[in-house]
Scaffold this active site. Sequence first.
Site, PDB file in Angstrom:
ATOM      1  N   THR A 198      37.959  44.154  39.698  1.00 16.01           N
ATOM      2  CA  THR A 198      36.645  44.661  39.091  1.00 16.01           C
ATOM      3  C   THR A 198      35.871  43.262  40.961  1.00 16.01           C
ATOM      4  OG1 THR A 198      37.054  44.326  37.133  1.00 16.01           O
ATOM      5  CG2 THR A 198      35.199  43.522  37.860  1.00 16.01           C
ATOM      6  N   ARG A 242      35.647  51.564  25.254  1.00 18.29           N
ATOM      7  CA  ARG A 242      37.187  50.370  25.455  1.00 18.29           C
ATOM      8  C   ARG A 242      36.198  49.472  26.029  1.00 18.29           C
ATOM      9  NH1 ARG A 242      38.260  46.893  29.911  1.00 18.29           N
ATOM     10  NH2 ARG A 242      40.112  44.898  29.695  1.00 18.29           N
TER      11      ARG A 242
HETATM   12  C1  SD4 Z   1      38.324  44.695  32.407  1.00 13.19           C
HETATM   13  N1  SD4 Z   1      38.164  42.507  33.203  1.00 13.19           N
HETATM   14  O1  SD4 Z   1      37.434  45.652  31.830  1.00 13.19           O
HETATM   15  C2  SD4 Z   1      38.358  44.320  33.964  1.00 13.19           C
HETATM   16  C3  SD4 Z   1      38.844  44.520  34.764  1.00 13.19           C
HETATM   17  C4  SD4 Z   1      38.989  43.958  36.161  1.00 13.19           C
HETATM   18  O2  SD4 Z   1      40.501  43.259  37.430  1.00 13.19           O
HETATM   19  O3  SD4 Z   1      39.211  42.670  35.877  1.00 13.19           O
HETATM   20  N2  SD4 Z   1      40.610  43.562  36.555  1.00 13.19           N
HETATM   21  O4  SD4 Z   1      38.655  44.047  31.603  1.00 13.19           O
END
Ligand code: SD4
Length: 321
Positions: free
Chosen positions: A182, A210
């Site tokens: 992310t 989700r």
């Molecule tokens: C999530 N925090 O959807 C995000 C995924 C993420 O690096 O950060 N990936 O849980």
Amino acid sequence: MTTRRQFLVGGGAALAALGSGKMSLAQQPKRRPLVISTWNHGLASNERAWEILSQKGKAIDAVEAGVQVAEGDPKVSSVGYGGWPDREGNVTLDSCIMDETGNAGSVAFLQNFKHPVAVARKVMDETPHVMLVGEGARRFALEKGFKEEDLLTADSRAEWKKWLKNAEYKPWTPTTNPTHDTISMLALDQAGDLSGSCTTSGLAFKMHGRVGDSPIIGAALFVDNEVGAACATGVGEEVMKTVGSFLIVELMRQGMSPTDACREGVNRIIRKNPKWREVQVGYLAMDRHGQVGAFAIHPDFQYAVHDGNENLLIDAEFYTG
Ligand code: SD4
């Protein structure tokens, strides 16, 4: 020996020492403007944010524009266009943004829009609400002139097809899917105001519907102009259960350095979850003086720091027991 730090763009020892947490607080230069963001795609996103900050632009505009670079890049497999889909092949997006006054906007489970952070900004600026989800968020985005488009690319479709052969779901860990990242960004502008943003397609091959931490104010992002700001990346369930970013800002309020506050955020997860070895979470924090820190459960977390002189990719400290 090749180390990650050789990926630094620019090469300044001061920033690198700052990021490693090896520089004492007193030694850290007080600087602004400044922008930091998660992972190596943060480098390009920081450049865009910097264009705004360097022209005395506002931090909120910088963090909105900055992360759109990652959202629009089809090679970034965890954000926006080209993001890996859920189990049913849908790219579903979560994003939020927060400004120096404590205003916030957020969208969750949004599909088919390339720039969810821009929709989140509109929620903040043009509605009395903080968060819109799913179909309501879609209708709002259309009303505001955003265009729907297919975000699945040939590559992300191929990854999904590959995954379908076994259809085995394991939330991301550093070894199983090191590319799933992310983007979260924090900025301090010339006027001394802080803002942050976060945007993601979430965990690859998640259940349809989700929602992770990324659109949740206090979990993946929190900003308090009197103190500082924090943001997260990694397995969102762990961040949500510990309200990570809010916790980190509150710890900074009590006097902890950004790095120590991020370390305590990670420690909370480790103390609560006996399976912590199977998940990665990385935190970033910046105080109102432009001092930054980061900490992760596992060693692969990197973040990008741009202070105008340099745009550096730095290895975060991590839990060693
Ligand atoms: C999530 N925090 O959807 C995000 C995924 C993420 O690096 O950060 N990936 O849980």
